[in-house]
Structure formats: structure tokens, C-alpha cells
Motif scaffolding. Structure first.
Motif, mmCIF file in Angstrom:
data_model
loop_
_atom_site.group_PDB
_atom_site.id
_atom_site.type_symbol
_atom_site.label_atom_id
_atom_site.label_comp_id
_atom_site.label_asym_id
_atom_site.label_seq_id
_atom_site.Cartn_x
_atom_site.Cartn_y
_atom_site.Cartn_z
ATOM 1 N N ILE A 13 0.884 -1.159 0.000
ATOM 2 C CA ILE A 13 0.000 0.000 0.000
ATOM 3 C C ILE A 13 0.926 1.214 0.000
ATOM 4 N N TYR A 15 2.528 5.008 0.106
ATOM 5 C CA TYR A 15 2.428 6.229 0.910
ATOM 6 C C TYR A 15 1.758 7.323 0.091
ATOM 7 N N HIS A 21 4.161 7.314 -9.265
ATOM 8 C CA HIS A 21 5.046 7.377 -10.434
ATOM 9 C C HIS A 21 5.220 5.977 -11.022
ATOM 10 N N THR A 27 4.856 -2.158 -9.879
ATOM 11 C CA THR A 27 4.461 -3.229 -8.962
ATOM 12 C C THR A 27 2.999 -3.608 -9.193
ATOM 13 N N ASP A 52 -1.268 3.787 2.135
ATOM 14 C CA ASP A 52 -0.712 3.786 3.489
ATOM 15 C C ASP A 52 -0.707 5.249 3.922
ATOM 16 N N GLY A 264 8.656 -4.049 -3.567
ATOM 17 C CA GLY A 264 9.968 -3.669 -4.088
ATOM 18 C C GLY A 264 11.026 -4.067 -3.067
ATOM 19 N N ASP A 266 13.127 -2.458 -1.533
ATOM 20 C CA ASP A 266 13.302 -1.495 -0.440
ATOM 21 C C ASP A 266 12.538 -1.879 0.818
ATOM 22 N N TRP A 296 13.648 0.587 -10.585
ATOM 23 C CA TRP A 296 13.804 1.310 -11.851
ATOM 24 C C TRP A 296 14.563 2.596 -11.611
HETATM 25 O O1 ME8 Z 1 7.063 1.692 1.089
HETATM 26 N N1 ME8 Z 1 11.293 1.093 -8.922
HETATM 27 O O2 ME8 Z 1 5.285 2.854 0.189
HETATM 28 P P1 ME8 Z 1 5.956 3.612 -1.029
HETATM 29 C C1 ME8 Z 1 10.513 0.043 -8.661
HETATM 30 N N2 ME8 Z 1 3.881 2.467 2.342
HETATM 31 N N3 ME8 Z 1 9.516 0.046 -7.755
HETATM 32 C C2 ME8 Z 1 9.301 1.177 -7.084
HETATM 33 C C3 ME8 Z 1 10.069 2.339 -7.307
HETATM 34 C C4 ME8 Z 1 11.115 2.263 -8.290
HETATM 35 N N4 ME8 Z 1 11.899 3.301 -8.576
HETATM 36 N N5 ME8 Z 1 9.613 3.304 -6.484
HETATM 37 C C5 ME8 Z 1 8.584 2.781 -5.781
HETATM 38 C C6 ME8 Z 1 5.915 2.077 1.118
HETATM 39 N N6 ME8 Z 1 8.379 1.496 -6.140
HETATM 40 C C7 ME8 Z 1 4.987 1.616 2.218
HETATM 41 C C8 ME8 Z 1 4.550 0.181 1.919
HETATM 42 S S1 ME8 Z 1 3.201 -2.045 2.512
HETATM 43 C C9 ME8 Z 1 2.458 -2.671 3.875
HETATM 44 C C10 ME8 Z 1 3.672 -0.422 2.968
HETATM 45 C C11 ME8 Z 1 7.323 0.601 -5.630
HETATM 46 O O3 ME8 Z 1 4.930 4.558 -1.518
HETATM 47 C C12 ME8 Z 1 7.891 -0.658 -4.993
HETATM 48 O O4 ME8 Z 1 6.891 -1.631 -4.954
HETATM 49 O O5 ME8 Z 1 7.289 4.129 -0.670
HETATM 50 C C13 ME8 Z 1 8.185 -0.196 -3.589
HETATM 51 O O6 ME8 Z 1 8.326 -1.259 -2.671
HETATM 52 C C14 ME8 Z 1 6.946 0.629 -3.306
HETATM 53 O O7 ME8 Z 1 6.649 1.271 -4.565
HETATM 54 C C15 ME8 Z 1 7.182 1.642 -2.204
HETATM 55 O O8 ME8 Z 1 6.075 2.481 -2.134
#
Ligand code: ME8
Length: 517
Positions: A13, A15, A21, A27, A52, A264, A266, A296
Motif C-alpha cells: 500500500i 504512501y 510514479h 508493482t 498507506d 519492491g 526497499d 527502476w
Molecule cells: O514503502 N522502482 O510505500 P511507497 C521500482 N507504504 N519500484 C518502485 C520504485 C522504483 N523506482 N519506487 C517505488 C511504502 N516502487 C509503504 C509500503 S506495505 C504494507 C507499505 C514501488 O509509496 C515498490 O513496490 O514508498 C516499492 O516497494 C513501493 O513502490 C514503495 O512504495
């Protein structure tokens, strides 16, 4: 009738601190392809995504925007929800962590953890990175500018000292290691699994699971000065969305434990260490699998707002069309590895694989049928050896697609389909149906039927990734909407001679190099 097997897949979920983007779209597209694949293969699928919305990071962005956190999250969450129609997503639900069904569920989980003696009150003194919403130990940090310290992600950290509830994570190390051992598919790909095992073997500390220095979060039951740590709040969405704490509810019983959390790299640690530990500690089943895909970058650089190189999914779809975008991201980079985005790579891939190879094949075959067979599906005759070889390859695709999707190897699944696209194009050249028109019309009809039947297989199996374009190909082949499932593959679902066909129209656009600038 036997119950259909279930399949529950989730995205992180996201943020709501900023607009979605390409990384977020990536994902979610991957999960959508998987959900569609499993549905077409007869599974009862639940596909969840959402936002989230609590915590310091979101609160900070709301303040910077001059809005209340609720008004701000309402607005930004809508931008994530709008990815649904933009990207043709087939999610069954969209959860927000500010919804009552979620907040009450998280509080129930908290109470269970307290009852089981897994949570105690103490004081946290240590480093915190708001950008990652994560705690770090001194040894994980590296020096940053002006005497500051940075987390491994590059996020700045700040010193936090406040009363806090702790989760007894340190007690779960052995149990987690046993879980990884007994469930070798739990963390994927293997490189990530090794990373997680090494981290847990390094020893776990108890985890701070509440904060008192701000209030934008879910209140701790019985002690509302504390709000829950945003990751405990967020991870629980995967269960509250299927009815937790009503563990006897229809939805929960059907879909929990989740088959796959796609994330991801991270956020690997949160999903493969903290989350299964919370669940085991609460006496609940952990998810079956977590796949952490790669990152990416944009023309070699990290995508970031300050660099101004963030790729907006709306702009991508406007420029290339939706299915080309879905195809590009899943085909270009081996799923799990990092990838670099460039417009040159997009144009090369789309012109090559889609317009020239698949598009041209479909176009040639349908045009010949239109012109030479009275715009009706031709009559098949006896199979020649070359026909058997090509049809055999088409019939063999389903098992190979299943094997690739089972391990989330979207790039392999697509490469296998395009291998058959290549074989089909060679078969057209070898059989030269245009030359048979006068000399042997029956053989021409047979060749065109074999090609159409092969294209039917390719299009049915390409639906998860390019649902719109594949649907258009199937329509042009005269395949009814209710004959497009995997159960319709193979000889029993074969194209019926005499079916009238619509006038063929190109399915994939071609892009000119100038547009890449
Ligand atoms: O971490 N390349 O949310 P988030 C590939 N809220 N995937 C990417 C990316 C990139 N450059 N940038 C973002 C959070 N993603 C938490 C998660 S889950 C219970 C809570 C994708 O908005 C990838 O899936 O920072 C990454 O894990 C996610 O967006 C992070 O989204």
C-alpha cells in the motif's frame, strides 16, 4: 461443482506523501498481470491494492501542503485509486489505512499481541529515518553531509527518544529462520532470501511499535498518548482487507494466508521479518510468499522529485498507449533485477516486439484471410509436418506460462510467447501462402488456419499483460468473449471454419525515432 482454488495477491500500500510514479505503477501492473493470469486459469482470485496514510512522513507532507492530514490523504489517495482506470487494473478491493475497517482491525491485532505477552512498555532511544519510516542501529549508518548520518537507503536519520511500546522481535529469530528453512519459496528471488537470512542470523532487537511525538496514527488501545508504528499499522492491511479480526468470516477463511505479497526490494525486511514475526506471535499464519522486485532508475539516475526525472504514468500512457507500457515494463527487465528506463529502450522494444513481430504477424494473416478466404475462417485440412511443429509449440505454451508465472518470471513468460511469434513469422515465410493462392488453395487455407490458431493461443496467453490489445486480436479472429480462458486453449477450443471475420485493423502502433528525444 468442486470449489475453485483461491489465489490472493497484494501490492504494497503506497504512501500518500506524493503522486504515484512509474515505480508504483510497475508493482501494480505486475500484480495485475498475475491476477489476470490466475483468473484465466480458473482460480478464484483476490487482488488487493491501496494506500498507506498514517505516520510522520505523510503528516509532514500534509503540513507542507498546508492541509489537514485527512484532507491531504483523501486527495492523494484518489490519485492512486485513479491508476485503476488508467492502467486497466483488475483489483477487487482498494484499502486505505484511514478506513474504520482497517483501524479497528489493527487495534484487535494489537490487543492480541498484548494478551500473548508480545508487547511491553519501555523507552526508545535511537535513530529514525522519516523517509523510510524505519529505525536503524548505529552500525547501519554512514556519515552524511555536515556531520549528519544516513541510513543505508540514503535517507537522513534523526535521534528519537520517547516512551514506546516494544514488540519482542528478539524472541522470534530462531522461529523465523526455521520458517525460511521449511518454506524455501517464502522469500524470492533467492538473492533476497539470502539477504533476509543473513539479517536475521545477525540477531534481532526488540522493535519499537509506538510513537508519542506526533498523533497522526492509530491510537494504541488503552493508551491513546501513543499511536502505532506505521509499519505495524500498514502491514496489517493485508488481513483487515479480508475481514480480520473476523477470522471465521467467509472472506478471511477463503483468502488468508495471502499467496503472494509483491513488494519492491526497499521494503523486504518489513515483509519477511517483521510481518511474519507479528503474525506468528499473534498465532496467525504468515503469507505464503513475498517477492521483492528490483528498482527502476531513469537514464541511469534514481527517480526523484528534486532531480525532476520522475516518470508520470499518465504521461507514459498518453505517449505510448496503455498496453505498450504494460508490456514494456514486464518484458524489458528480468523480474527481480533492477532496470534502467529510457525512451530509446521503450521505442526499440515496442517497434520490435509489438509492431514488427506480433503486430505484423497478425496483420499479414488476417489480411490474407480477408482477401483470399472471403473474410471467413478458412477450412483446415490434413496437417503437414511443419503445421504440427508450429501447432505443437502453441499447444505447449500453457504449461510453460504456468511455470514462469508460478515464479513471477514475467519476462520469461513473454519471451516464450515471442519465441512462438518468431516461429510463426518464419513459418509464414517458408509456407508462402500468397504463392499457394493459385497453385493450391486448399493448402493455403490450411496454412492460414494453422497461423490463426497459433495466434489465438498467443493472444489468449498474452491477455494478462496486454488485455486490451490481446482482446482486440481475439475479436478480429472471431473468438467470442466467453471462449478466451485457458480452458479454451488446445484443439477442443479450435477456431471454427466459416466464422465470419471483421475487417482487420492494426493493433500496435509504431513509434518513430524522433519521438524518442
Ligand atoms: O514503502 N522502482 O510505500 P511507497 C521500482 N507504504 N519500484 C518502485 C520504485 C522504483 N523506482 N519506487 C517505488 C511504502 N516502487 C509503504 C509500503 S506495505 C504494507 C507499505 C514501488 O509509496 C515498490 O513496490 O514508498 C516499492 O516497494 C513501493 O513502490 C514503495 O512504495
Amino acid at each position: 461443482m468442486a470449489e475453485r482454488p483461491t489465489y490472493y495477491v497484494t501490492t504494497p500500500i503506497y504512501y500518500v506523501n506524493d503522486s504515484p510514479h512509474l515505480g508504483h505503477a510497475y508493482t501494480t501492473i505486475a500484480c495485475d498481470a498475475l491476477a489476470r493470469f490466475m483468473r484465466l486459469d480458473g482460480y478464484d482470485v483476490r487482488f488487493l491494492t491501496g494506500t498507506d496514510e498514517h505516520g510522520q512522513k505523510v503528516k509532514k507532507s500534509a503540513t507542507a501542503a498546508g492541509k489537514s492530514p485527512q484532507a491531504f490523504t483523501d486527495e492523494v489517495s484518489e490519485r492512486f485509486r485513479a491508476l485503476g482506470p488508467l492502467l486497466n487494473l483488475s483489483n477487487d478491493d482498494f484499502i486505505r489505512t484511514t478506513e474504520p475497517r482497517h483501524t479497528s482491525g489493527v487495534q484487535a491485532l494489537w490487543r492480541t499481541l498484548v494478551e500473548r505477552g508480545e508487547i511491553y512498555l519501555g523507552t526508545y532511544a535511537g535513530w529514525y529515518a522519516v523517509r523510510d519510516e524505519a529505525f536503524y542501529t548505529e552500525s547501519e549508518l554512514s556519515p552524511g553531509p555536515n556531520g549528519s548520518r544516513l541510513a543505508p537507503s540514503g535517507a537522513p536519520v534523526e535521534w528519537v527518544e520517547e516512551p514506546s511500546y516494544f514488540f519482542r522481535l528478539s524472541a522470534w529469530g530462531e522461529r523465523l529462520l526455521r520458517h525460511y528453512e521449511e518454506h524455501p519459496d517464502f522469500v524470492a528471488p533467492d538473492s533476497r532470501r539470502n539477504e533476509v537470512i543473513a539479517f536475521v542470523k545477525g540477531g534481532l532487537q526488540d522493535l519499537s511499535v509506538s510513537r508519542t511525538s506526533f498523533s497522526w496514527g492509530i491510537p494504541v488501545p488503552g493508551d491513546p498518548r501513543h499511536v502505532m508504528y506505521v509499519w505495524l499499522d500498514a502491514l496489517t492491511n493485508y488481513m483487515t482487507a479480508v475481514g480480520y479480526p473476523a477470522t471465521d468470516s467467509e472472506l478471511y477463511a477463503r483468502y488468508w494466508p495471502a499467496d503472494l505479497h509483491m513488494v519492491g526490494k526497499d521494503i523486504l525486511r518489513f515483509h519477511t521479518v517483521y510481518w511474519p514475526a507479528f503474525l506468528m506471535a499473534a498465532g496467525l499464519e504468515p503469507p505464503r510468499r513475498v517477492f521483492a522486485h528490483g528498482w527502476w532508475t531513469m537514464e541511469g539516475q534514481k527517480m526523484s522529485k528534486s532531480l525532476g526525472n520522475v516518470i508520470d504514468p499518465h504521461a507514459m500512457v498518453a505517449r505510448y498507449g496503455l498496453d505498450p507500457v504494460r508490456f514494456f515494463v514486464l518484458r524489458e527487465v528480468p523480474f527481480g533485477a533492477d532496470g534502467d528506463f529510457s525512451h530509446r529502450a521503450v521505442v526499440g522494444r515496442l517497434n520490435g516486439d509489438l509492431a514488427n513481430d506480433f503486430g505484423n504477424l497478425v496483420q499479414r494473416v488476417l489480411t490474407m484471410i480477408g482477401k483470399n478466404c472471403g473474410a471467413r475462417m478458412p477450412e483446415p485440412g490434413a496437417l503437414a509436418d511443419a503445421d504440427k511443429v508450429l501447432l505443437g509449440a502453441a499447444y505447449g505454451l500453457l504449461e510453460r506460462q504456468r511455470a514462469a508465472y508460478r515464479v513471477q518470471a514475467f519476462h520469461t513468460a513473454l519471451a516464450e510467447l515471442w519465441d512462438v511469434v518468431g516461429r510463426s513469422n518464419r513459418y509464414v515465410d517458408e509456407q508462402a501462402p500468397w504463392a499457394l493462392r493459385k497453385t493450391d488453395p486448399a493448402r493455403m487455407a490450411m496454412v492460414l488456419w494453422v497461423l490463426a490458431e497459433t495466434i489465438r493461443h498467443l493472444a489468449i496467453l498474452a491477455q494478462p499483460v496486454i488485455p486490451g490489445a490481446a482482446g482486440d486480436v481475439l475479436r478480429q479472429l472471431g473468438v467470442a468473449d466467453d471462449r478466451r480462458r485457458f480452458a479454451d486453449l488446445g484443439p477442443k477450443g479450435a477456431l471454427v471454419a466459416g466464422t465470419p471475420l471483421p475487417a482487420p485493423a492494426a493493433v500496435f502502433p509504431r513509434f518513430v525515432a524522433e519521438e524518442t528525444a
